[in-house]
Design a protein around this motif. Structure first.
Motif, PDB file in Angstrom:
ATOM      1  N   ALA A   1       0.813  -1.211   0.000  1.00 54.70           N
ATOM      2  CA  ALA A   1       0.000   0.000   0.000  1.00 54.70           C
ATOM      3  C   ALA A   1       0.849   1.264   0.000  1.00 54.70           C
ATOM      4  O   ALA A   1       0.518   2.253  -0.648  1.00 54.70           O
ATOM      5  N   GLU A   2       1.983   1.235   0.733  1.00 54.29           N
ATOM      6  CA  GLU A   2       2.791   2.445   0.823  1.00 54.29           C
ATOM      7  C   GLU A   2       3.466   2.799  -0.491  1.00 54.29           C
ATOM      8  O   GLU A   2       3.986   3.903  -0.655  1.00 54.29           O
ATOM      9  N   SER A   3       3.477   1.871  -1.465  1.00 62.23           N
ATOM     10  CA  SER A   3       4.131   2.155  -2.736  1.00 62.23           C
ATOM     11  C   SER A   3       3.176   2.745  -3.774  1.00 62.23           C
ATOM     12  O   SER A   3       3.607   3.130  -4.856  1.00 62.23           O
ATOM     13  N   TYR A   4       1.868   2.816  -3.458  1.00 63.18           N
ATOM     14  CA  TYR A   4       0.942   3.446  -4.400  1.00 63.18           C
ATOM     15  C   TYR A   4       1.200   4.948  -4.439  1.00 63.18           C
ATOM     16  O   TYR A   4       1.389   5.582  -3.397  1.00 63.18           O
ATOM     17  N   PRO A   5       1.191   5.540  -5.618  1.00 63.20           N
ATOM     18  CA  PRO A   5       1.450   6.979  -5.699  1.00 63.20           C
ATOM     19  C   PRO A   5       0.256   7.785  -5.194  1.00 63.20           C
ATOM     20  O   PRO A   5      -0.901   7.380  -5.353  1.00 63.20           O
ATOM     21  N   ASP A   6       0.547   8.934  -4.586  1.00 66.55           N
ATOM     22  CA  ASP A   6      -0.506   9.852  -4.194  1.00 66.55           C
ATOM     23  C   ASP A   6      -1.063  10.538  -5.440  1.00 66.55           C
ATOM     24  O   ASP A   6      -0.391  10.619  -6.475  1.00 66.55           O
ATOM     25  N   PRO A   7      -2.284  11.053  -5.368  1.00 66.20           N
ATOM     26  CA  PRO A   7      -2.815  11.783  -6.519  1.00 66.20           C
ATOM     27  C   PRO A   7      -2.090  13.095  -6.748  1.00 66.20           C
ATOM     28  O   PRO A   7      -1.439  13.634  -5.848  1.00 66.20           O
TER      29      PRO A   7
END
Length: 323
Positions: free
Chosen positions: A26-32
């Motif tokens: 989850a921590e590797s998903y990019p922020d918008p």
């Protein structure tokens, strides 16, 4: 330290370009992408207008509208319609429309939307057209396709794409999942005695998959869909999954070959950090690049639904990932 971080980010991006789009931490998903102005939105459909600037339509109001000159700062622009068309009230007491879809074809903008009530498949999809795509310029043309409680599908969450020179509309929410019908190129409504194709479902009730969006990339059609539950603020579990097919009507499979009709789908984006329940997605093209638009529930703002925008990249093996 800055150089190390830059090199590490480049290495990660290169690795992602080689791998199928399977689940990631989850921590590797990019922020918008950071945006300003009016950020509150639900089920966004976004487009860069031929007359300049950007428009976003959404669930809420009489199809809520946002306008932007640069895609970063957004202003409230009222609603697509001044008041609900009378026929909407046959599907709910408030004339409340859901989950619009914006496209451009034959010199006109086409706005598809759904009218229904929570928890029923007594539902309908309608269509309106405009020469400019701007709020307040739409002419409604009535029902495109509908479902009743005797049907095994739910006629909400429309998304339109052209394939082989013909328009097609995917749709669906829970019940038996994602479906598709062919549209008449002149009216934009379902062809007479339209065959209802089945594209995706989940193996167990309540078959929690909805909000389809199909885009063409290379020789494949890619079906993006929202899985699990929306509309519960920070308790929402929405996430976006994707599969592909060489044919517009399927069969769609994920990168492992598992059919979407058997619950398959590569995980593209899910909640992380303050960005909870990512879904209600659409894809738009802007200056040669593809963008993923969606809503998330802001954990740092009492679960308020807000607009998420990420560039959509395509790996060498053809599968998409968010940047």
């Amino acid at each position: 330290m800055t150089v190390r971080r830059t090199l590490a980010a480049a290495a990660t991006a290169a690795l992602m370009a080689l791998l199928p789009n399977t689940a990631q931490a989850a921590e590797s998903y990019p922020d918008p992408r950071p945006i300003t102005g009016q950020q509150i939105i639900h089920d966004p459909t976004v487009m860069r207008l031929k007359g300049g600037g950007y428009v976003a339509y959404s669930t809420g109001g009489v199809i809520g509208a946002r306008l932007s000159e640069d895609g970063s700062h957004w202003d409230d622009a009222g609603n697509a319609f001044a008041k609900p068309p009378a026929w909407w009230y046959g599907y709910n007491d408030t004339g409340d429309p859901w989950a619009p879809d914006l496209s451009y074809r034959a010199g006109r903008y086409w706005l598809y939307y759904a009218v229904s009530s929570w928890g029923t498949n007594h539902s309908a999809i309608g269509v309106a057209t405009s020469r400019t795509g701007l709020p307040g310029t739409w002419t409604d043309h009535g029902r495109v396709f509908s479902s009743e409680t005797t049907d095994t599908w739910n006629a909400i969450d429309p998304a339109v794409i052209r394939a082989d020179g013909r328009p097609w509309m995917s749709f669906g929410s829970y019940w038996s999942g994602i479906r598709m019908v062919e549209l008449h190129p002149r009216t934009g409504k379902a062809v007479e005695d339209a065959k209802v194709h089945h594209l995706a479902t989940r193996p167990d009730e309540p078959y929690a998959v909805e909000g389809p969006e199909i885009v063409k990339h290379g020789r494949y059609y890619y079906l993006f869909a929202s899985h699990d539950a929306c509309c519960s603020g920070v308790d929402s579990t929405y996430k976006i999954k994707v599969g592909r097919s060489a044919s517009i009507t399927g069969p769609y499979v994920d990168s492992t070959g598992k059919p979407l009709l058997e619950g398959g789908g590569d995980l593209l984006l899910e909640g992380h950090g303050r960005y909870i329940g990512t879904g209600g997605q659409s894809v738009f093209r802007d200056r040669g690049r593809d963008w993923l638009a969606y809503h998330y529930y802001d954990k740092q703002d009492s679960g308020t639904p807000k607009l998420g925008l990420n560039e959509l990249n395509w790996a060498r093996n053809g599968w998409p990932n968010v940047a």
